[in-house]
Write a protein that holds these residues in place. Structure first.
Motif, PDB file in Angstrom:
ATOM      1  N   LYS A  81       0.836  -1.207   0.000  1.00  0.00           N
ATOM      2  CA  LYS A  81       0.000   0.000   0.000  1.00  0.00           C
ATOM      3  C   LYS A  81       0.869   1.255   0.000  1.00  0.00           C
ATOM      4  O   LYS A  81       0.589   2.215  -0.718  1.00  0.00           O
ATOM      5  N   ASP A 135      -0.122   3.528  -3.204  1.00  0.00           N
ATOM      6  CA  ASP A 135      -1.199   4.479  -2.888  1.00  0.00           C
ATOM      7  C   ASP A 135      -0.603   5.884  -2.859  1.00  0.00           C
ATOM      8  O   ASP A 135       0.294   6.166  -2.066  1.00  0.00           O
ATOM      9  N   LYS A 136      -1.089   6.765  -3.729  1.00  0.00           N
ATOM     10  CA  LYS A 136      -0.473   8.090  -3.839  1.00  0.00           C
ATOM     11  C   LYS A 136      -0.556   8.894  -2.553  1.00  0.00           C
ATOM     12  O   LYS A 136       0.315   9.724  -2.286  1.00  0.00           O
ATOM     13  N   ASN A 137      -1.554   8.648  -1.719  1.00  0.00           N
ATOM     14  CA  ASN A 137      -1.637   9.345  -0.431  1.00  0.00           C
ATOM     15  C   ASN A 137      -0.559   8.856   0.526  1.00  0.00           C
ATOM     16  O   ASN A 137       0.051   9.651   1.244  1.00  0.00           O
ATOM     17  N   ASP A 138      -0.302   7.563   0.537  1.00  0.00           N
ATOM     18  CA  ASP A 138       0.791   7.006   1.344  1.00  0.00           C
ATOM     19  C   ASP A 138       2.144   7.496   0.807  1.00  0.00           C
ATOM     20  O   ASP A 138       3.008   7.896   1.579  1.00  0.00           O
ATOM     21  N   ARG A 183       3.001  10.150  -0.643  1.00  0.00           N
ATOM     22  CA  ARG A 183       3.247  11.545  -0.290  1.00  0.00           C
ATOM     23  C   ARG A 183       3.938  11.658   1.071  1.00  0.00           C
ATOM     24  O   ARG A 183       4.698  12.591   1.312  1.00  0.00           O
ATOM     25  N   SER A 184       3.700  10.690   1.962  1.00  0.00           N
ATOM     26  CA  SER A 184       4.264  10.731   3.311  1.00  0.00           C
ATOM     27  C   SER A 184       5.723  10.297   3.391  1.00  0.00           C
ATOM     28  O   SER A 184       6.422  10.661   4.319  1.00  0.00           O
ATOM     29  N   ASP A 206       5.355  13.372  -3.946  1.00  0.00           N
ATOM     30  CA  ASP A 206       3.953  13.714  -4.182  1.00  0.00           C
ATOM     31  C   ASP A 206       3.691  13.478  -5.667  1.00  0.00           C
ATOM     32  O   ASP A 206       4.108  14.262  -6.516  1.00  0.00           O
ATOM     33  N   SER A 230       0.716  13.198  -7.745  1.00  0.00           N
ATOM     34  CA  SER A 230      -0.737  13.371  -7.750  1.00  0.00           C
ATOM     35  C   SER A 230      -1.435  12.647  -8.897  1.00  0.00           C
ATOM     36  O   SER A 230      -2.611  12.301  -8.784  1.00  0.00           O
ATOM     37  N   GLU A 261      -1.712   6.447 -10.770  1.00  0.00           N
ATOM     38  CA  GLU A 261      -2.814   5.485 -10.717  1.00  0.00           C
ATOM     39  C   GLU A 261      -2.208   4.107 -10.953  1.00  0.00           C
ATOM     40  O   GLU A 261      -1.468   3.910 -11.919  1.00  0.00           O
ATOM     41  N   TYR A 273       8.565   5.375   7.978  1.00  0.00           N
ATOM     42  CA  TYR A 273       7.127   5.528   7.748  1.00  0.00           C
ATOM     43  C   TYR A 273       6.364   4.258   8.149  1.00  0.00           C
ATOM     44  O   TYR A 273       5.318   4.336   8.795  1.00  0.00           O
TER      45      TYR A 273
END
Length: 141
Positions: free
Chosen positions: A20, A24-27, A29-30, A34, A36, A39, A138
């Protein structure tokens, strides 16, 4: 073709959590970049820049292979600097209660004419920091 850069770390997190984080682009980013427009779909193109507001080093990739929970492979280019293309492969294997993460960056010598920041040693150091520090911190927090 040259010798690929291979970076490998054991991460104390279940394979599903590591997968994940990689997809997963949100993960991402952390701990990574980034991205955006990322996919998780074969053939999809994505773009990103080095962190910061200066939009330094436009990176472009195209997803070439997905084996859920096991492998993610994409091309890696700098379209504004070179027509050359390299390939990044992430491979995951369960190991004990954690996950063995292997990153393979092929054809890296294609970028050697772009300057010091694009040399093999620079990429090796970068991948070791990204995986051995950012991703590990992370996922193991």
């Amino acid at each position: 073709m040259g010798t690929p850069i291979i970076v490998q770390y054991r991460i104390n997190a279940p394979l599903e959590k590591v997968w994940k984080a990689l997809t997963d682009k949100n993960d991402m980013r952390s701990w990574y970049f980034d991205i955006s427009d990322f996919e998780l779909e074969t053939g999809r193109q994505f773009n990103f820049y080095e962190p910061g507001n200066e939009k330094k080093y436009h990176h472009q990739g195209r997803i070439l292979e997905i084996i859920p929970g096991q492998k993610l492979k994409y091309s890696w280019t700098y379209p504004e600097l070179s027509s050359e293309k390299t390939f990044v492969t992430w491979e995951l294997q369960p190991e004990g209660g954690g996950t063995l993460v292997t990153l393979i960056h092929d054809d890296i010598d294609s970028f050697k004419d772009l300057g010091e920041g694009f040399l093999r040693d620079s990429f090796r150091k970068g991948w070791n920091a990204i995986i051995g520090e950012s991703l590990k911190l992370y996922l193991e927090k």
